[in-house]
Write an enzyme that holds these catalytic residues in place. Sequence first.
Site, PDB file in Angstrom:
ATOM      1  N   LYS A  21      20.536   3.947  14.566  1.00  0.00           N
ATOM      2  CA  LYS A  21      20.619   2.656  13.856  1.00  0.00           C
ATOM      3  C   LYS A  21      19.999   1.569  14.742  1.00  0.00           C
ATOM      4  CE  LYS A  21      24.463   4.466  11.285  1.00  0.00           C
ATOM      5  NZ  LYS A  21      25.658   4.213  10.479  1.00  0.00           N
ATOM      6  N   HIS A  28      19.046   5.707   3.452  1.00  0.00           N
ATOM      7  CA  HIS A  28      20.359   5.564   4.080  1.00  0.00           C
ATOM      8  C   HIS A  28      21.148   4.509   3.303  1.00  0.00           C
ATOM      9  CE1 HIS A  28      23.496   4.605   6.938  1.00  0.00           C
ATOM     10  NE2 HIS A  28      23.240   5.769   7.508  1.00  0.00           N
ATOM     11  N   GLU A  79      22.923   2.170   4.203  1.00  0.00           N
ATOM     12  CA  GLU A  79      22.800   0.792   4.720  1.00  0.00           C
ATOM     13  C   GLU A  79      21.530   0.137   4.182  1.00  0.00           C
ATOM     14  OE1 GLU A  79      23.337   1.815   8.851  1.00  0.00           O
ATOM     15  OE2 GLU A  79      25.438   2.282   8.421  1.00  0.00           O
ATOM     16  N   GLU A 131      26.224  11.684   2.849  1.00  0.00           N
ATOM     17  CA  GLU A 131      26.941  10.697   3.654  1.00  0.00           C
ATOM     18  C   GLU A 131      27.821   9.843   2.744  1.00  0.00           C
ATOM     19  OE1 GLU A 131      24.821  10.074   7.694  1.00  0.00           O
ATOM     20  OE2 GLU A 131      24.193   8.526   6.305  1.00  0.00           O
ATOM     21  N   GLY A 135      30.650   5.070   9.806  1.00  0.00           N
ATOM     22  CA  GLY A 135      31.022   4.066  10.798  1.00  0.00           C
ATOM     23  C   GLY A 135      32.467   3.608  10.687  1.00  0.00           C
ATOM     24  N   SER A 173      30.941   9.617  10.285  1.00  0.00           N
ATOM     25  CA  SER A 173      31.958   9.770  11.330  1.00  0.00           C
ATOM     26  C   SER A 173      32.115  11.211  11.806  1.00  0.00           C
ATOM     27  CB  SER A 173      33.302   9.195  10.882  1.00  0.00           C
ATOM     28  OG  SER A 173      33.171   7.814  10.611  1.00  0.00           O
TER      29      SER A 173
HETATM   30  P1  PGA Z   1      28.465   7.419  11.724  1.00  0.00           P
HETATM   31  O1  PGA Z   1      27.075   7.146  10.976  1.00  0.00           O
HETATM   32  O2  PGA Z   1      28.387   8.776  12.327  1.00  0.00           O
HETATM   33  O3  PGA Z   1      28.561   6.317  12.762  1.00  0.00           O
HETATM   34  O4  PGA Z   1      29.535   7.320  10.687  1.00  0.00           O
HETATM   35  C1  PGA Z   1      26.427   8.172  10.281  1.00  0.00           C
HETATM   36  C2  PGA Z   1      25.203   7.620   9.587  1.00  0.00           C
HETATM   37  O5  PGA Z   1      25.285   6.519   9.018  1.00  0.00           O
HETATM   38  O6  PGA Z   1      24.129   8.253   9.573  1.00  0.00           O
END
Ligand code: PGA
Length: 248
Positions: free
Chosen positions: A11, A94, A96, A165, A171, A209
Site C-alpha cells: 500500500k 483493490h 481501496e 478480500e 486492515g 488480515s
Molecule cells: P491487510 O490488507 O492484510 O492489512 O488486511 C490486505 C490487502 O488489502 O491487500
Amino acid sequence: MSQPLIVGNWKMNGSLAANVELVQAVVAGLPRVTARAAVCVPTPYLAQVQALVAGSALCLGAQDVSVQQSGAYTGEVSADMLREFGVRYCIVGHSERRQYHRESEVEVALKAKRALSAGITPIVCVGESLAQRQAGETEAVVKRQLAAVIHENGHCISEIVVAYEPVWAIGTGQTATPDQAQQVHAVLRSQIRAATAHPERVALLYGGSMNAANADELLAQPDVDGGLIGGAALKAADFLTILRAASR
Ligand code: PGA
C-alpha cells in the site's frame, strides 16, 4: 494449482531506507521456502525494488495500472511503463481503489486487460462489504465482480490471479474464518472452471488480515492457493512465516 503464491501489498508504505532492510531480509529467507513470492510496491520505488530483488526469486509487483495505453492522462502509469521496470504482477480493483477512486467493475476489467496485454499478471481483487455480507449478498457480489473481468478478458482469464478480500477484513484485524474463506473460494473456483479450459492455472488468494498466526489454517483450505498480505507484509519475519506456511 501449481505452487502457492504469497503477495505482499505494501500500500502507501515504505521509504528508501526501510525498503532496503525489508526486501533484503525477505530475499535472505527465500531459499527456505517453496511458495512463489512477490511484493507490490508504491510506484516511485519500482526501480529501487527491481534492483533489490534482482537475481532472487522475489517477484516485483505494482498496485494499480491505467486503463489507458499512453497519452494525456496526468498522474497515470501505463502497463508498458510497469513492464519496463520488470513488473510481473499488478493488483487491480483493490477495494481501496474501488472505494476511494470510484473504480467501476468495467474499469477494473479494462485494467486487467491492459496488464495482460503488457505481459503482466493482474491480481484481480473481489470482495463484499460488511453490509453486503449481512444482507446475504456475498456470493452475488464477488461473482458479479469477477464476471465483469471474465467478460472483458475471454480466454485470457486463465492468466489472471484472483484475490478474495472481504472488505470488512482488510486492515481491521478481523479475518474471515477458514470456513468463510473456503466457501467463497469454492464459488470463485467454479466460476473460473466455467470460464476457461485451464482453471488450474488461476491462483485464488485470500486477503484481509492474513498474518503469521492465522496463515496456516487459511492456507490449509482446499481452494485457498495463497495470500495477498497487507500489514503483515511490512515485517520481514511475518511475511516469511506466511511464506513458510504456504510452503508446507
Ligand atoms: P491487510 O490488507 O492484510 O492489512 O488486511 C490486505 C490487502 O488489502 O491487500
